[in-house]
Write a protein that holds these residues in place. Structure first.
Motif, PDB file in Angstrom:
ATOM      1  N   GLN A  24       0.822  -1.210   0.000  1.00 35.22           N
ATOM      2  CA  GLN A  24       0.000   0.000   0.000  1.00 35.22           C
ATOM      3  C   GLN A  24       0.858   1.263   0.000  1.00 35.22           C
ATOM      4  O   GLN A  24       0.494   2.266  -0.600  1.00 35.22           O
ATOM      5  CB  GLN A  24      -0.924   0.039   1.217  1.00 35.22           C
ATOM      6  N   SER A  25       1.997   1.247   0.686  1.00 40.97           N
ATOM      7  CA  SER A  25       2.840   2.434   0.749  1.00 40.97           C
ATOM      8  C   SER A  25       3.547   2.691  -0.575  1.00 40.97           C
ATOM      9  O   SER A  25       3.992   3.804  -0.828  1.00 40.97           O
ATOM     10  CB  SER A  25       3.861   2.315   1.875  1.00 40.97           C
ATOM     11  N   LEU A  26       3.654   1.679  -1.436  1.00 40.70           N
ATOM     12  CA  LEU A  26       4.282   1.863  -2.740  1.00 40.70           C
ATOM     13  C   LEU A  26       3.368   2.589  -3.718  1.00 40.70           C
ATOM     14  O   LEU A  26       3.843   3.241  -4.640  1.00 40.70           O
ATOM     15  CB  LEU A  26       4.674   0.509  -3.340  1.00 40.70           C
ATOM     16  N   ALA A  27       2.074   2.477  -3.514  1.00 43.20           N
ATOM     17  CA  ALA A  27       1.122   3.124  -4.410  1.00 43.20           C
ATOM     18  C   ALA A  27       1.191   4.634  -4.202  1.00 43.20           C
ATOM     19  O   ALA A  27       1.118   5.124  -3.089  1.00 43.20           O
ATOM     20  CB  ALA A  27      -0.292   2.606  -4.143  1.00 43.20           C
ATOM     21  N   GLU A  28       1.364   5.383  -5.308  1.00 46.16           N
ATOM     22  CA  GLU A  28       1.419   6.837  -5.209  1.00 46.16           C
ATOM     23  C   GLU A  28       0.014   7.382  -5.010  1.00 46.16           C
ATOM     24  O   GLU A  28      -0.910   6.999  -5.714  1.00 46.16           O
ATOM     25  CB  GLU A  28       2.012   7.436  -6.478  1.00 46.16           C
ATOM     26  N   VAL A  29      -0.076   8.301  -4.088  1.00 50.70           N
ATOM     27  CA  VAL A  29      -1.351   8.950  -3.833  1.00 50.70           C
ATOM     28  C   VAL A  29      -1.359  10.258  -4.591  1.00 50.70           C
ATOM     29  O   VAL A  29      -0.434  11.065  -4.479  1.00 50.70           O
ATOM     30  CB  VAL A  29      -1.543   9.196  -2.318  1.00 50.70           C
ATOM     31  N   GLU A  30      -2.387  10.479  -5.366  1.00 45.96           N
ATOM     32  CA  GLU A  30      -2.521  11.713  -6.127  1.00 45.96           C
ATOM     33  C   GLU A  30      -2.850  12.849  -5.170  1.00 45.96           C
ATOM     34  O   GLU A  30      -3.791  12.754  -4.389  1.00 45.96           O
ATOM     35  CB  GLU A  30      -3.656  11.560  -7.155  1.00 45.96           C
ATOM     36  N   PRO A  31      -2.079  13.937  -5.190  1.00 46.42           N
ATOM     37  CA  PRO A  31      -2.385  15.044  -4.291  1.00 46.42           C
ATOM     38  C   PRO A  31      -3.750  15.639  -4.618  1.00 46.42           C
ATOM     39  O   PRO A  31      -4.116  15.773  -5.782  1.00 46.42           O
ATOM     40  CB  PRO A  31      -1.274  16.059  -4.537  1.00 46.42           C
ATOM     41  N   THR A  32      -4.465  15.989  -3.574  1.00 40.19           N
ATOM     42  CA  THR A  32      -5.820  16.512  -3.773  1.00 40.19           C
ATOM     43  C   THR A  32      -5.784  17.967  -4.228  1.00 40.19           C
ATOM     44  O   THR A  32      -6.697  18.430  -4.884  1.00 40.19           O
ATOM     45  CB  THR A  32      -6.627  16.421  -2.467  1.00 40.19           C
ATOM     46  N   HIS A  33      -4.738  18.700  -3.883  1.00 37.91           N
ATOM     47  CA  HIS A  33      -4.642  20.115  -4.226  1.00 37.91           C
ATOM     48  C   HIS A  33      -3.464  20.330  -5.164  1.00 37.91           C
ATOM     49  O   HIS A  33      -2.319  20.236  -4.752  1.00 37.91           O
ATOM     50  CB  HIS A  33      -4.475  20.958  -2.959  1.00 37.91           C
ATOM     51  N   GLN A  34      -3.756  20.600  -6.422  1.00 41.44           N
ATOM     52  CA  GLN A  34      -2.704  20.849  -7.401  1.00 41.44           C
ATOM     53  C   GLN A  34      -2.293  22.310  -7.338  1.00 41.44           C
ATOM     54  O   GLN A  34      -3.138  23.196  -7.337  1.00 41.44           O
ATOM     55  CB  GLN A  34      -3.199  20.512  -8.813  1.00 41.44           C
ATOM     56  N   GLN A  35      -1.000  22.558  -7.280  1.00 40.90           N
ATOM     57  CA  GLN A  35      -0.502  23.920  -7.250  1.00 40.90           C
ATOM     58  C   GLN A  35      -0.431  24.469  -8.666  1.00 40.90           C
ATOM     59  O   GLN A  35      -0.125  23.746  -9.604  1.00 40.90           O
ATOM     60  CB  GLN A  35       0.883  23.973  -6.613  1.00 40.90           C
ATOM     61  N   SER A  36      -0.671  25.756  -8.775  1.00 42.52           N
ATOM     62  CA  SER A  36      -0.555  26.392 -10.087  1.00 42.52           C
ATOM     63  C   SER A  36       0.919  26.508 -10.470  1.00 42.52           C
ATOM     64  O   SER A  36       1.810  26.335  -9.643  1.00 42.52           O
ATOM     65  CB  SER A  36      -1.214  27.773 -10.050  1.00 42.52           C
ATOM     66  N   ASP A  37       1.141  26.825 -11.735  1.00 42.87           N
ATOM     67  CA  ASP A  37       2.514  26.945 -12.225  1.00 42.87           C
ATOM     68  C   ASP A  37       3.281  28.043 -11.500  1.00 42.87           C
ATOM     69  O   ASP A  37       4.446  27.879 -11.165  1.00 42.87           O
ATOM     70  CB  ASP A  37       2.516  27.214 -13.730  1.00 42.87           C
ATOM     71  N   VAL A  38       2.600  29.168 -11.246  1.00 47.22           N
ATOM     72  CA  VAL A  38       3.286  30.286 -10.589  1.00 47.22           C
ATOM     73  C   VAL A  38       3.646  29.932  -9.149  1.00 47.22           C
ATOM     74  O   VAL A  38       4.728  30.284  -8.667  1.00 47.22           O
ATOM     75  CB  VAL A  38       2.461  31.588 -10.676  1.00 47.22           C
ATOM     76  N   VAL A  39       2.790  29.190  -8.460  1.00 48.17           N
ATOM     77  CA  VAL A  39       3.083  28.788  -7.075  1.00 48.17           C
ATOM     78  C   VAL A  39       4.257  27.820  -7.048  1.00 48.17           C
ATOM     79  O   VAL A  39       5.139  27.923  -6.190  1.00 48.17           O
ATOM     80  CB  VAL A  39       1.833  28.180  -6.400  1.00 48.17           C
ATOM     81  N   GLN A  40       4.293  26.895  -7.990  1.00 45.23           N
ATOM     82  CA  GLN A  40       5.416  25.970  -8.061  1.00 45.23           C
ATOM     83  C   GLN A  40       6.718  26.713  -8.351  1.00 45.23           C
ATOM     84  O   GLN A  40       7.752  26.430  -7.741  1.00 45.23           O
ATOM     85  CB  GLN A  40       5.168  24.906  -9.132  1.00 45.23           C
ATOM     86  N   ALA A  41       6.669  27.682  -9.260  1.00 42.23           N
ATOM     87  CA  ALA A  41       7.866  28.466  -9.582  1.00 42.23           C
ATOM     88  C   ALA A  41       8.320  29.275  -8.373  1.00 42.23           C
ATOM     89  O   ALA A  41       9.519  29.352  -8.084  1.00 42.23           O
ATOM     90  CB  ALA A  41       7.588  29.386 -10.769  1.00 42.23           C
ATOM     91  N   ILE A  42       7.370  29.863  -7.646  1.00 39.88           N
ATOM     92  CA  ILE A  42       7.712  30.635  -6.447  1.00 39.88           C
ATOM     93  C   ILE A  42       8.378  29.735  -5.414  1.00 39.88           C
ATOM     94  O   ILE A  42       9.400  30.105  -4.822  1.00 39.88           O
ATOM     95  CB  ILE A  42       6.465  31.325  -5.858  1.00 39.88           C
TER      96      ILE A  42
END
Length: 136
Positions: A24-42
């Protein structure tokens, strides 16, 4: 004899549970909140800026200001490298806010503006004029 069987069953059960938990720990969990491109860049640029100024001393007050200036300069350059520039609409609003803050706090408008700028560089909020915009 009977206790040996119980122990074997317990060990097999624990190994089965541990294997299931590992699977179960090997399975990747999809994050519920996707960050926008600008937030990721910041976030990426803030990390780079923090590392760039990490070795600077902060003993004297002017050294703290130098460190903050280096962090904001590196953050600004990093964001420019990723295709973002300062938003002119934010500058207009910030100048008005800086005048008000300078009057309320008894500081210069330049200091109030710079404080607002350094705070806004690290934020990207929806429905608010942001500091960064994608360059044309």
């Amino acid at each position: 004899m009977k206790t040996a069987r119980v122990l074997v069953v317990l060990v097999i059960g624990l190994l089965g549970y541990a294997g299931f938990w590992y699977w179960q720990s090997l399975a990747e969990v999809e994050p519920t909140h996707q960050q926008s491109d600008v937030v990721q860049a910041i976030n990426q640029c803030d990390l780079i800026a923090s590392k760039a100024a990490a070795e600077l001393p902060e003993v004297l007050p002017f050294q703290k200001l130098e460190k903050a200036a280096r962090q904001s300069r590196v953050l600004d350059r990093c964001m420019q490298d990723r295709g973002y520039a300062q938003n002119p609409a934010w500058v207009t609003e910030a100048n008005q806010q800086a005048q008000r803050i300078a009057h309320e706090q008894g500081v210069s408008e330049a200091e109030a503006y710079e404080t607002l700028r350094r705070q806004a560089m690290l934020k990207a909020q929806p429905n608010v004029v942001g500091y960064w915009r994608k360059s044309a």
